[in-house]
Design a protein around this motif. Sequence first.
Motif, mmCIF file in Angstrom:
data_model
loop_
_atom_site.group_PDB
_atom_site.id
_atom_site.type_symbol
_atom_site.label_atom_id
_atom_site.label_comp_id
_atom_site.label_asym_id
_atom_site.label_seq_id
_atom_site.Cartn_x
_atom_site.Cartn_y
_atom_site.Cartn_z
ATOM 1 N N PRO A 76 2.023 -2.378 47.908
ATOM 2 C CA PRO A 76 2.995 -2.286 49.181
ATOM 3 C C PRO A 76 4.483 -2.390 48.636
ATOM 4 O O PRO A 76 4.655 -3.165 47.312
ATOM 5 N N ALA A 77 5.212 -1.778 49.386
ATOM 6 C CA ALA A 77 6.720 -1.505 49.184
ATOM 7 C C ALA A 77 7.409 -2.121 50.298
ATOM 8 O O ALA A 77 7.142 -1.542 51.523
ATOM 9 N N GLY A 78 8.297 -2.914 49.936
ATOM 10 C CA GLY A 78 9.179 -3.265 51.253
ATOM 11 C C GLY A 78 8.320 -4.369 52.024
ATOM 12 O O GLY A 78 7.591 -5.159 51.727
ATOM 13 N N VAL A 309 15.341 -1.900 44.351
ATOM 14 C CA VAL A 309 15.768 -2.054 45.782
ATOM 15 C C VAL A 309 15.052 -0.959 46.400
ATOM 16 O O VAL A 309 14.755 -1.457 47.533
ATOM 17 N N VAL A 310 14.721 0.059 45.867
ATOM 18 C CA VAL A 310 14.061 1.219 46.635
ATOM 19 C C VAL A 310 12.655 0.728 47.123
ATOM 20 O O VAL A 310 12.122 1.094 48.176
ATOM 21 N N ILE A 311 12.120 0.041 45.718
ATOM 22 C CA ILE A 311 10.574 -0.537 46.356
ATOM 23 C C ILE A 311 10.656 -1.475 47.553
ATOM 24 O O ILE A 311 9.813 -1.394 48.497
ATOM 25 N N GLU A 312 11.531 -2.452 47.355
ATOM 26 C CA GLU A 312 11.588 -3.729 48.361
ATOM 27 C C GLU A 312 12.208 -3.317 49.501
ATOM 28 O O GLU A 312 12.116 -3.955 50.501
ATOM 29 N N ASP A 313 13.124 -2.407 49.370
ATOM 30 C CA ASP A 313 13.694 -1.834 50.285
ATOM 31 C C ASP A 313 14.805 -2.889 51.032
ATOM 32 O O ASP A 313 15.072 -3.232 52.152
ATOM 33 N N ALA A 314 15.436 -3.602 50.107
ATOM 34 C CA ALA A 314 16.317 -4.812 50.630
ATOM 35 C C ALA A 314 17.382 -4.914 49.111
ATOM 36 O O ALA A 314 16.770 -4.703 47.964
ATOM 37 N N TRP A 315 18.567 -5.007 49.440
ATOM 38 C CA TRP A 315 19.237 -5.113 48.412
ATOM 39 C C TRP A 315 19.310 -6.249 47.789
ATOM 40 O O TRP A 315 19.967 -6.209 46.460
ATOM 41 N N ARG A 316 18.879 -7.331 48.179
ATOM 42 C CA ARG A 316 18.507 -8.572 47.536
ATOM 43 C C ARG A 316 17.793 -8.222 46.309
ATOM 44 O O ARG A 316 17.821 -9.163 45.205
ATOM 45 N N ALA A 317 16.931 -7.459 46.063
ATOM 46 C CA ALA A 317 16.295 -7.034 44.907
ATOM 47 C C ALA A 317 17.029 -6.821 43.650
ATOM 48 O O ALA A 317 16.376 -6.788 42.478
ATOM 49 N N VAL A 318 18.193 -6.254 43.911
ATOM 50 C CA VAL A 318 18.984 -6.018 42.879
ATOM 51 C C VAL A 318 19.258 -7.063 41.900
ATOM 52 O O VAL A 318 19.397 -7.113 40.735
ATOM 53 N N VAL A 319 19.366 -8.309 42.364
ATOM 54 C CA VAL A 319 19.442 -9.584 41.460
ATOM 55 C C VAL A 319 18.324 -10.443 41.398
ATOM 56 O O VAL A 319 18.110 -11.526 41.036
ATOM 57 N N SER A 320 16.968 -9.754 41.822
ATOM 58 C CA SER A 320 15.809 -10.609 41.971
ATOM 59 C C SER A 320 14.966 -10.313 40.539
ATOM 60 O O SER A 320 14.829 -9.121 40.387
ATOM 61 N N VAL A 321 14.730 -11.319 39.647
ATOM 62 C CA VAL A 321 13.979 -10.983 38.239
ATOM 63 C C VAL A 321 12.579 -10.253 38.724
ATOM 64 O O VAL A 321 12.048 -9.606 37.757
ATOM 65 N N ASP A 322 11.887 -11.344 39.859
ATOM 66 C CA ASP A 322 10.504 -10.727 39.775
ATOM 67 C C ASP A 322 10.493 -9.285 40.529
ATOM 68 O O ASP A 322 9.451 -8.393 40.180
ATOM 69 N N ALA A 323 11.308 -8.882 41.397
ATOM 70 C CA ALA A 323 11.414 -7.420 41.957
ATOM 71 C C ALA A 323 11.683 -6.475 40.657
ATOM 72 O O ALA A 323 10.858 -5.519 40.747
ATOM 73 N N ILE A 324 12.542 -6.696 39.833
ATOM 74 C CA ILE A 324 12.893 -5.822 38.767
ATOM 75 C C ILE A 324 11.649 -5.831 37.896
ATOM 76 O O ILE A 324 11.439 -4.860 37.386
ATOM 77 N N SER A 325 11.234 -6.998 37.758
ATOM 78 C CA SER A 325 9.844 -7.268 36.735
ATOM 79 C C SER A 325 8.696 -5.999 37.404
ATOM 80 O O SER A 325 8.072 -5.327 36.640
ATOM 81 N N ASP A 326 8.606 -6.270 38.760
ATOM 82 C CA ASP A 326 7.450 -5.473 39.388
ATOM 83 C C ASP A 326 7.809 -3.914 39.150
ATOM 84 O O ASP A 326 7.070 -3.110 38.964
ATOM 85 N N ALA A 327 8.947 -3.505 39.264
ATOM 86 C CA ALA A 327 9.294 -2.186 39.327
ATOM 87 C C ALA A 327 9.190 -1.719 37.844
ATOM 88 O O ALA A 327 8.511 -0.678 37.501
ATOM 89 N N LEU A 328 9.350 -2.595 36.823
ATOM 90 C CA LEU A 328 9.109 -2.104 35.375
ATOM 91 C C LEU A 328 7.781 -2.261 34.881
ATOM 92 O O LEU A 328 7.404 -1.877 33.787
ATOM 93 N N ALA A 329 6.985 -3.146 35.678
ATOM 94 C CA ALA A 329 5.771 -3.078 35.496
ATOM 95 C C ALA A 329 4.914 -1.664 35.495
ATOM 96 O O ALA A 329 3.887 -1.609 34.935
ATOM 97 N N ALA A 330 5.266 -0.909 36.465
ATOM 98 C CA ALA A 330 4.736 0.468 36.581
ATOM 99 C C ALA A 330 4.941 1.293 35.317
ATOM 100 O O ALA A 330 5.841 1.061 34.424
ATOM 101 N N PRO A 331 4.484 2.468 35.299
ATOM 102 C CA PRO A 331 4.805 3.586 34.297
ATOM 103 C C PRO A 331 6.191 3.825 34.081
ATOM 104 O O PRO A 331 6.894 4.130 33.051
ATOM 105 N N PHE A 332 7.029 3.739 35.416
ATOM 106 C CA PHE A 332 8.418 3.752 35.264
ATOM 107 C C PHE A 332 9.056 2.746 34.242
ATOM 108 O O PHE A 332 10.230 3.242 33.616
ATOM 109 N N GLY A 333 8.448 1.773 33.839
ATOM 110 C CA GLY A 333 9.080 1.000 33.055
ATOM 111 C C GLY A 333 8.889 1.368 31.581
ATOM 112 O O GLY A 333 9.919 1.150 30.646
#
Length: 538
Positions: A76-78, A309-333
Motif C-alpha cells: 500500500p502507498a499513502g 514522499v512519493v510512496i507515502e504521498d505526504a511531505w512528512r515522509a522526507v524526515v521519517s526514518v521508517d518511510a525512507i527505510s521502506d522505500a530503500l527496502a525495495a529493489p530501488f534501494g
Amino acid sequence: MRFYATDRSGQRARRLALRSAVKLTLALAVSTVLAIAMPAPVAAHTGLESSQPSDGQVVDEPVAQISLTFNRPVEPAGDGFTVSEGQGPRYLPDSLSSADGQVWRLHFDTPLGNGVYEVWWRVAAEDGHIVEGTFGFAVDVPQAAPPTEAPPDSTGESTAESSDGTVAAADDAEDSPAETLGAGTVQTGLSAPVTTLRAGDGTPSAATTTPSELAASGTTASADSGADSEGDPPRRARSSSGATGAERIADTLRILSLLATLAVVGGLAFVSFIVRDEPSERTRVHRVLFVGAIALIAATVIAAPTQAVVIEDAWRAVVSVDAISDALAAPFGIAVGLRVLGGIVVLALARPDTASASRIRRCALGLIGAALVIVSYSFDGHTVTEGPRLLHAAANAMHVSAAAVWSGGLVLLADLLRRRRGGTDMAGPLNRFSQLAAAALVLAGVAGTVMAVLVMDRFADLWSTGWGRLLIAKVALVAVAVVLGARNRWVHMPALAHAEEHAQRHAHQRLRRAVSIEAAILVCVGVVTAFLVGASAL
C-alpha cells in the motif's frame, strides 16, 4: 589524381554505409523476432486481477471484508485502500491483512450497509512505480417489514429499530445509542440511509437522509464513522492522488542522475579509447568525470527521501526514518546503493593523484565504477518486473552502456572539436570514435528493441499508453541523431580529411556544428529516457 582518389574514397564510404545499414537491420529484426517469440504472460504489468465484491456486483448482505487480488506482490502507498459512497468523504478500513502481498483484505468493524460504494486503491509495485485504480459495487440488503400494529400495552413512547430488526424503547435507545444506530442506519459513515439525531435529546428524528445529503447540508453522522468515543473527527482519506511536487522533484532527480550516468560511463569510454595517448585531454576528461560523479551521488542520495514522499504521498515522509527505510527496502534501494558506490569509485579515479597511477589501476577503477553504475539500472524501473528477469537486466545493461558511450562520448567529442580549430589533427580521435559509436548504436538498437517488446503487452501500447508515446518520441529523436551521425561519418569527415589547406577551417566548422547538434539531440534523448524509466507502462 586528387579527384580520382576522392571518388574512390566516396565509393568505399558508400559500401561501408550499406554494410552497416544491413547489419543494423538484421540485428534489429533478429532481436524483435526473438523477443516476440517469448510467452506472452511474462509481459503482464502489475495491476488488479480481481476483487470480492467484484466491480459492478450487487451484494445482498452487509460487507465486512473487501478482498483485492493483484497479479504481483504490492505494498500500500499513502492511504493505500479507501472506500467512499457517492460524493461523500473517503474512509480507511479498520485493518488490513495480506499473507503474500498479492491478496489484500480490507476489514471493517462495522459492515457496509445499503449503498453504492467505490473502492480506491493506490499501491507501490516492485519496480517502485505507483499503480492506482478504482472499482465499484453496491449493497442492497432486503429490509425487514415494519410491524402492522402496536402492542396492546403501548405507552405511546417513540420506539427505535435495533440492528437485529427488534423494536426498542426510546429510553433504552438513549441509554445505548451505539446499539440503536446499528445495521441499516449508520455503517462506518458510509451506509444509507443514515438516521439523524435531534440536538439535545439524542432520539432519532422522523426523517432519514443519505450520505450525499448529509455532505450537502454539512451534517456528519456521529456513530461508527471512524470517530472515537471522545468525538475525534473521522479518519478521512485524501480525495484524489494527482501529481505532487515530490513526483516532479523525482523526475528532475531522475533526469540529473541519468545525464550524470551518460557523462560518467561515456567519459570513461572516451578517456580509455579516444584520447588514451593524450595526457592533457585525459586530465580534462577526468574533470568531467569528477563533476559527473558528484552530480550522480547527490541526485541519488536526494532521491531516497523523495521516493519515500512519493510512496507515502505526504511531505512528512522526507524526515521519517521508517518511510525512507521502506522505500530503500525495495529493489530501488539496491539501485541507490550501487549508484552511490559506483560514483565514489569514479571519484577516486578522477582524483588528480590518480593521473600518475599505473594504467592497470586506472582501468580497474574505471571498469568497477562503470559496472556498478550500469548494473544499478537493473534494479530500477521496468527491469524489476517486466519479462524474464535476467534477460531484461542484461538487455538493460547493454542498452545503458551503449547509449552512454555514444551520447556521452559525442558531447566530449564536440568539446574537443570546439577547442581544436582546424589546424590540429583530428583524424585519429574522429576515426576511433566513429568506430566506437557505430558498435554502440547497433548494441543500443538491439537491446532497446528487446526491452521495448518485454515491456509492451501489445503493439497498440505504443500509442495507447503514456509510456508508448514517450518511446515513440525517443525513437524519433534517435532516428534524427542517426541521420546526422551518418552524414558526419560519410560526408563531413571525408570532406575534412580531403579538404585543401585553405578550406580545412570551413570543413572543420561544419563538422563541429553538426556534431554539436547531434550531441544536443542525444541529451534530449537522455531526458526523454529519464521520463520513460519513471513512467508506468499501463
